[in-house]
Structure formats: C-alpha cells, structure tokens
Design a protein around this motif. Sequence first.
Motif, PDB file in Angstrom:
ATOM      1  N   TYR A  19       5.064 -53.241 112.595  1.00  0.00           N
ATOM      2  CA  TYR A  19       3.806 -53.698 111.998  1.00  0.00           C
ATOM      3  C   TYR A  19       2.620 -52.934 112.591  1.00  0.00           C
ATOM      4  CZ  TYR A  19       0.163 -57.114 110.678  1.00  0.00           C
ATOM      5  OH  TYR A  19      -0.948 -57.727 110.173  1.00  0.00           O
TER       6      TYR A  19
ATOM      7  N   LYS B 289       1.838 -57.026 104.220  1.00  0.00           N
ATOM      8  CA  LYS B 289       1.358 -57.626 105.456  1.00  0.00           C
ATOM      9  C   LYS B 289       1.524 -59.139 105.488  1.00  0.00           C
ATOM     10  CE  LYS B 289      -3.045 -58.672 107.709  1.00  0.00           C
ATOM     11  NZ  LYS B 289      -4.504 -58.432 107.728  1.00  0.00           N
TER      12      LYS B 289
ATOM     13  N   LEU C 151      10.047 -56.152 114.480  1.00  0.00           N
ATOM     14  CA  LEU C 151       9.256 -56.219 113.253  1.00  0.00           C
ATOM     15  C   LEU C 151       7.771 -56.087 113.569  1.00  0.00           C
ATOM     16  CD1 LEU C 151       9.466 -56.603 110.187  1.00  0.00           C
ATOM     17  CD2 LEU C 151       9.324 -59.068 110.553  1.00  0.00           C
ATOM     18  N   CYS C 152       7.332 -56.744 114.633  1.00  0.00           N
ATOM     19  CA  CYS C 152       5.929 -56.641 115.060  1.00  0.00           C
ATOM     20  C   CYS C 152       5.590 -55.220 115.485  1.00  0.00           C
ATOM     21  CB  CYS C 152       5.651 -57.605 116.212  1.00  0.00           C
ATOM     22  SG  CYS C 152       5.666 -59.351 115.744  1.00  0.00           S
TER      23      CYS C 152
ATOM     24  N   CYS D 166       7.123 -64.080 110.454  1.00  0.00           N
ATOM     25  CA  CYS D 166       7.099 -64.137 111.920  1.00  0.00           C
ATOM     26  C   CYS D 166       6.634 -65.500 112.418  1.00  0.00           C
ATOM     27  CB  CYS D 166       6.208 -63.029 112.472  1.00  0.00           C
ATOM     28  SG  CYS D 166       6.903 -61.366 112.299  1.00  0.00           S
TER      29      CYS D 166
ATOM     30  N   LEU E 120       3.614 -50.890 108.889  1.00  0.00           N
ATOM     31  CA  LEU E 120       3.849 -51.965 107.920  1.00  0.00           C
ATOM     32  C   LEU E 120       2.586 -52.759 107.640  1.00  0.00           C
ATOM     33  CD1 LEU E 120       7.332 -53.332 109.066  1.00  0.00           C
ATOM     34  CD2 LEU E 120       6.831 -51.757 107.206  1.00  0.00           C
ATOM     35  N   ARG E 121       1.688 -52.807 108.636  1.00  0.00           N
ATOM     36  CA  ARG E 121       0.458 -53.570 108.468  1.00  0.00           C
ATOM     37  C   ARG E 121      -0.389 -53.035 107.318  1.00  0.00           C
ATOM     38  NH1 ARG E 121      -4.441 -54.077 112.884  1.00  0.00           N
ATOM     39  NH2 ARG E 121      -5.373 -55.981 112.064  1.00  0.00           N
TER      40      ARG E 121
ATOM     41  N   TYR F 147       3.511 -61.161 104.020  1.00  0.00           N
ATOM     42  CA  TYR F 147       4.886 -61.671 104.093  1.00  0.00           C
ATOM     43  C   TYR F 147       5.476 -61.463 105.482  1.00  0.00           C
ATOM     44  CZ  TYR F 147       4.086 -61.476  99.106  1.00  0.00           C
ATOM     45  OH  TYR F 147       3.521 -61.636  97.858  1.00  0.00           O
ATOM     46  N   ILE F 148       5.107 -60.360 106.136  1.00  0.00           N
ATOM     47  CA  ILE F 148       5.575 -60.112 107.500  1.00  0.00           C
ATOM     48  C   ILE F 148       5.030 -61.170 108.450  1.00  0.00           C
ATOM     49  CG2 ILE F 148       5.459 -58.515 109.451  1.00  0.00           C
ATOM     50  CD1 ILE F 148       5.302 -56.238 107.413  1.00  0.00           C
TER      51      ILE F 148
END
Length: 275
Positions: free
Chosen positions: A114, A132, A110-111, A139, A125-126, A134-135
Amino acid sequence: MSARPLYVKVFDLYLNSSIHVGIATSALVQMTYYFAPIPSDLTVLLFIFSGTVFSYNVIKYAPYISKKGLPTLSLKIISILTVFAALSASYTFVFLNTAAKTGIAVIGLLCLFYLIPIAKNKSNLRNLAGIKIYIVSFCWAAVTLIIPLLNADIAISNDIFYKFLQRFILTLILILIFEINDLKYDDIRLRTVPQTIGVPKTKSLIYFLLLAFYGLEFLKIGYYEYQWFINLILISITGVFTFFANAQQSKYYTLFWVESLPIVWYLLVLLLGNK
C-alpha cells in the motif's frame, strides 16, 4: 492573525498523531471480545493500538519527512510517538501466538504494498484508482476481528464471517464519508468514488451499505438482546453524518466526529448491550 489556543494545538496533535484512530480501532477489538465472548487480551489491544498509530503515521508522513525533514515541533513530536508505537508493537508482537503472527504478517505485507511501489515505475496500491478503500476496509476488518480471534484459538465460523462483512462495510462507509469531505483535496487521478459517480450517488451508496450492515445482524447465529436497537442507533447517526457530509466541512468533521463512530458503537454496546 492571533495564534491558536494551546488546547486547539494539543487537540490537533491528538488527531494528527493518529491516536484517535488508534482508539477507534481498539474499540472495535473490544467489540470482538464482547461478542466472542472471551476476556479482553491487553497484549493484543496494545499491539493493535500501537500498530495502528505506527502504520497510519508512516503512511501519512514518511513521504513528506523524507523530502523536507522535520520542520515543525508537531512533526517532531509525532515522529517520537511513532517510534514509541513501533517499539510497543514490536514488543507485544513477540507474545502473540503463531496463527496471529501469520495473519499479521499477511496484513503487514498488504500495508507494505500500500505504501511502496509494487514494481519499478509502477504506482503503490494506495494510488491505484479505486482500490484504496477496499484495502483499508479489509485491513481494519481483519485486524480488529480476525487477529484477536486467531490469538484466542477461536475457529473462523459463518457467524464470524458475517461479523467480518459488517466491519468491512462499516469501514467502507466511513472512508466514503472521508472521500466526500476530501473531494476538494484529492487528485482527480485517484478516481475516488465521489469523483467517479458524484456526491449524491455516493451518499445513496452509503445509505444502501448501511441497510446491508444492519441486515447482516439478523444472519448471525449468536443472539444479543438489544443489538438490533444498538445497530439501528449507529446507522441512524452514520446516516446523519452522511447527509451533512460535503467538501466544505472542516477537517474535524471526519478526523474526529466520523472517526469516532466505532467508539460510539462500542459505548452503545456497553450501555445497552446484554449478553
């Protein structure tokens, strides 16, 4: 114009190298061990601290360094610290159990999304509008709560789910305060919450989330004397930081004071908590 004092430069390096955010993350891990309750695992603590420093520095500085190199001494020092953090995280990762490693792999993926584009000609995703916060919140909650429990072979229960929601909400609140402070810097295309609904409504949202955070405490099965009081102090302090948050505040307001709230929470538990 006079040069900045050495202690200011050192303090800035401490903040800019993500050491402070690493300590804040470690404080939440210690909270997990306190409430589980299980003994602290130094390997997990070191992995999460090192992994936080590494990931934050890569996200913040990799695009800049790839274009301009290392023009300043502070960036060179941060780069060295980041390499050491990567080595430390890699070494300690080996000693985690399979469940924790699997969880870390999912979060790491996921990172990665991101940071890098998810497809050709697509944003990472960032930079996708609105996603952003919510990610990052997910995490933080997963790393500081789920990973330590997985490595200790503790099953995920309803009580842990409520704890996860608390961590998620707390991180979301901190990010929203950051977004208020960064309003004058953020690209309008990011469509941050303050950009979308305005600062007054964002603050109202934070106050609502603080109430939700506090209310979740009473849904937990495990009882800890004075925890209701500790959390009341925490949301009161956070409410004050929210009230005074604005785009004119200095960088230290969020990078140090707001980022210190998880540390304050843990210190309050140590001082007032009673299992």
